[in-house]
Motif scaffolding. Structure first.
Motif, PDB file in Angstrom:
ATOM      1  N   ASP A  51     -11.847  21.369   6.379  1.00 41.73           N
ATOM      2  CA  ASP A  51     -11.272  22.577   5.765  1.00 41.73           C
ATOM      3  C   ASP A  51     -10.395  22.303   4.542  1.00 41.73           C
ATOM      4  O   ASP A  51      -9.706  23.209   4.063  1.00 41.73           O
ATOM      5  N   GLY A  52     -10.408  21.069   4.049  1.00 42.62           N
ATOM      6  CA  GLY A  52      -9.628  20.765   2.850  1.00 42.62           C
ATOM      7  C   GLY A  52      -8.125  20.679   3.078  1.00 42.62           C
ATOM      8  O   GLY A  52      -7.353  20.555   2.134  1.00 42.62           O
ATOM      9  N   HIS A  53      -7.728  20.754   4.333  1.00 42.01           N
ATOM     10  CA  HIS A  53      -6.308  20.736   4.662  1.00 42.01           C
ATOM     11  C   HIS A  53      -5.694  19.363   4.389  1.00 42.01           C
ATOM     12  O   HIS A  53      -6.288  18.332   4.685  1.00 42.01           O
ATOM     13  N   LEU A  54      -4.487  19.393   3.806  1.00 37.54           N
ATOM     14  CA  LEU A  54      -3.723  18.171   3.597  1.00 37.54           C
ATOM     15  C   LEU A  54      -2.852  17.950   4.824  1.00 37.54           C
ATOM     16  O   LEU A  54      -1.900  18.691   5.051  1.00 37.54           O
ATOM     17  N   GLY A  55      -3.205  16.958   5.639  1.00 35.44           N
ATOM     18  CA  GLY A  55      -2.467  16.770   6.882  1.00 35.44           C
ATOM     19  C   GLY A  55      -1.554  15.566   6.849  1.00 35.44           C
ATOM     20  O   GLY A  55      -0.531  15.530   7.520  1.00 35.44           O
ATOM     21  N   SER A  56      -1.942  14.552   6.076  1.00 36.69           N
ATOM     22  CA  SER A  56      -1.138  13.338   6.071  1.00 36.69           C
ATOM     23  C   SER A  56      -1.223  12.627   4.730  1.00 36.69           C
ATOM     24  O   SER A  56      -2.070  12.945   3.897  1.00 36.69           O
ATOM     25  N   VAL A  57      -0.318  11.679   4.550  1.00 35.35           N
ATOM     26  CA  VAL A  57      -0.306  10.864   3.336  1.00 35.35           C
ATOM     27  C   VAL A  57      -0.159   9.397   3.742  1.00 35.35           C
ATOM     28  O   VAL A  57       0.466   9.095   4.753  1.00 35.35           O
ATOM     29  N   GLU A  58      -0.753   8.521   2.945  1.00 33.10           N
ATOM     30  CA  GLU A  58      -0.532   7.094   3.161  1.00 33.10           C
ATOM     31  C   GLU A  58       0.499   6.615   2.158  1.00 33.10           C
ATOM     32  O   GLU A  58       0.371   6.852   0.956  1.00 33.10           O
ATOM     33  N   ALA A  59       1.526   5.938   2.667  1.00 29.87           N
ATOM     34  CA  ALA A  59       2.549   5.352   1.793  1.00 29.87           C
ATOM     35  C   ALA A  59       2.072   3.972   1.347  1.00 29.87           C
ATOM     36  O   ALA A  59       1.659   3.161   2.164  1.00 29.87           O
ATOM     37  N   LEU A  60       2.100   3.733   0.038  1.00 28.50           N
ATOM     38  CA  LEU A  60       1.668   2.440  -0.508  1.00 28.50           C
ATOM     39  C   LEU A  60       2.793   1.865  -1.368  1.00 28.50           C
ATOM     40  O   LEU A  60       3.411   2.587  -2.157  1.00 28.50           O
ATOM     41  N   LEU A  61       3.035   0.590  -1.182  1.00 29.31           N
ATOM     42  CA  LEU A  61       4.192  -0.046  -1.814  1.00 29.31           C
ATOM     43  C   LEU A  61       3.907  -0.456  -3.260  1.00 29.31           C
ATOM     44  O   LEU A  61       2.821  -0.939  -3.572  1.00 29.31           O
ATOM     45  N   ARG A  62       4.888  -0.257  -4.119  1.00 29.39           N
ATOM     46  CA  ARG A  62       4.803  -0.677  -5.519  1.00 29.39           C
ATOM     47  C   ARG A  62       6.042  -1.477  -5.879  1.00 29.39           C
ATOM     48  O   ARG A  62       7.128  -1.190  -5.378  1.00 29.39           O
ATOM     49  N   TRP A  63       5.836  -2.471  -6.754  1.00 30.75           N
ATOM     50  CA  TRP A  63       6.957  -3.304  -7.211  1.00 30.75           C
ATOM     51  C   TRP A  63       7.008  -3.285  -8.725  1.00 30.75           C
ATOM     52  O   TRP A  63       6.122  -3.811  -9.383  1.00 30.75           O
ATOM     53  N   GLN A  64       8.064  -2.668  -9.229  1.00 30.72           N
ATOM     54  CA  GLN A  64       8.289  -2.658 -10.670  1.00 30.72           C
ATOM     55  C   GLN A  64       9.202  -3.830 -10.998  1.00 30.72           C
ATOM     56  O   GLN A  64      10.422  -3.733 -10.870  1.00 30.72           O
ATOM     57  N   HIS A  65       8.597  -4.946 -11.404  1.00 30.05           N
ATOM     58  CA  HIS A  65       9.351  -6.163 -11.691  1.00 30.05           C
ATOM     59  C   HIS A  65       9.970  -6.063 -13.088  1.00 30.05           C
ATOM     60  O   HIS A  65       9.297  -5.621 -14.016  1.00 30.05           O
ATOM     61  N   PRO A  66      11.256  -6.460 -13.233  1.00 34.73           N
ATOM     62  CA  PRO A  66      11.935  -6.278 -14.528  1.00 34.73           C
ATOM     63  C   PRO A  66      11.231  -6.987 -15.688  1.00 34.73           C
ATOM     64  O   PRO A  66      11.259  -6.492 -16.811  1.00 34.73           O
TER      65      PRO A  66
END
Ligand code: C2E
Ligand code: CA
Ligand code: CA
Ligand code: CA
Length: 278
Positions: A51-66
């Motif tokens: 039904d196109g419903h948004l039920g969940s999200v996956e958290a994905l890690l990002r690293w912004q290195h200086p």
């Protein structure tokens, strides 16, 4: 250069030292990054093909290195896994993701959140307590949390991993098998695990998009998941044709660039506000 090693010795490649030094430098940076706010999460929707419903999200890690800029997780997660830093890293990810989940709840948006785990987490007998205390800290129900566990992580020590997963599932947390199909989990093992979801490995979904002859594996995994009463998720879906095909195979949920890329929370909120379904 390590004592007793010299160029020309069989099996020795001077590039190994360069890699080791490079990895050690990155590891030092990663320890700092944890306390320096260089790490952040992006969220990718998992959308119902029914039904196109948004039920969940996956958290994905990002690293912004200086200095290095954006470092991809494939470059630093294995490093954290090999050194024990992964415990602190996963804890940080859970803490951040659950704080975000709480903020969504407060905004009237009940989104379930999927967090990736590593083999080491599954061999940490305290892990279930760590997770529980973070759920309590943020006032988030266990049923709102999905832990994604790769097939290969399970295989490292299946008995111990199963016991831990049983304790997590008993709390009401959902367990998802990530990258499924690429490893060697038998159907018997699958049945003995307290799991709720099966994610078809991205490589199979993409092979199918390039060559319809490859769709047999995707179909089989979806069928297996359905027969075991699990929710099935296809990840890495990049084309509308594949979405249609996956739905026709009975796949429950899809995730991929064709629907949405992983986004920081504010961008995700804008995306969600305009999401009208499939
Ligand atoms: P994964 O768990 O299999 O995550 C899916 C990967 O596919 C993500 O890569 C995501 O950005 C990417 N992806 C999503 N849709 C598409 C698509 O349509 N096409 C393509 N080509 N790729 C797509 P990402 O974010 O680079 O993460 C790579 C891996 O790093 C993850 O694979 C996971 O194993 C690991 N990882 C990421 N964040 C965490 C974390 O917080 N903890 C742990 N332990 N591992 C993490
Ligand atoms: Ca995952
Ligand atoms: Ca995956
Ligand atoms: Ca993967």
């Amino acid at each position: 250069v390590a004592k007793g090693r010299s160029v020309g010795v069989v099996g020795y490649d001077p590039r190994d030292d360069v890699n080791t030094i490079e990895r050690l430098a990155l590891l030092g940076d990663l320890r700092r990054a944890l306390s320096n706010d260089e790490l952040y999460l992006v969220y990718q929707p998992k959308i119902s093909l029914v039904d196109g419903h948004l039920g969940s999200v996956e958290a994905l890690l990002r690293w912004q290195h200086p200095e290095r800029g954006l470092v991809p997780p494939d470059a630093f997660i294995p490093l954290a896994e090999n050194t024990g830093l992964i415990g602190a890293l996963t804890r940080h990810v859970l803490d951040t993701a659950l704080a975000q989940g709480r903020a969504w709840l407060d905004a009237g948006v009940p989104l379930r959140i999927a967090v990736n785990t590593s083999a080491r987490n599954l061999h940490d007998d305290e892990f279930d307590r760590t997770v529980r205390s973070l759920l309590v800290k943020h006032g988030v129900e266990p049923s709102m949390l999905i832990l994604e566990v790769t097939e290969s992580a399970l295989m490292a020590d299946p008995v111990r991993a199963r016991q831990l997963l049983q304790r997590l599932a008993a709390q009401g947390i959902s367990i998802s098998i990530d990258d499924f199909g690429a490893g060697y989990t038998s159907i018997k093992q699958l049945r003995s695990l307290p799991i709720h979801e099966l994610k078809v490995d991205r490589s199979f979904v993409q092979a199918m998009e390039q060559d319809p002859g490859e769709e047999l594996i995707v179909r089989s995994v979806i069928e297996l998941g359905r027969n075991l009463g699990l929710t099935t998720v296809a990840e890495g879906v990049e084309t509308p044709e594949a979405l249609v095909k996956l739905a026709s195979f009975g796949c429950d949920t899809a995730q991929g660039y064709v629907l949405a890329k992983p986004m920081p929370a504010t961008e995700f909120d804008r995306w969600r506000a305009q999401w009208r379904g499939l």
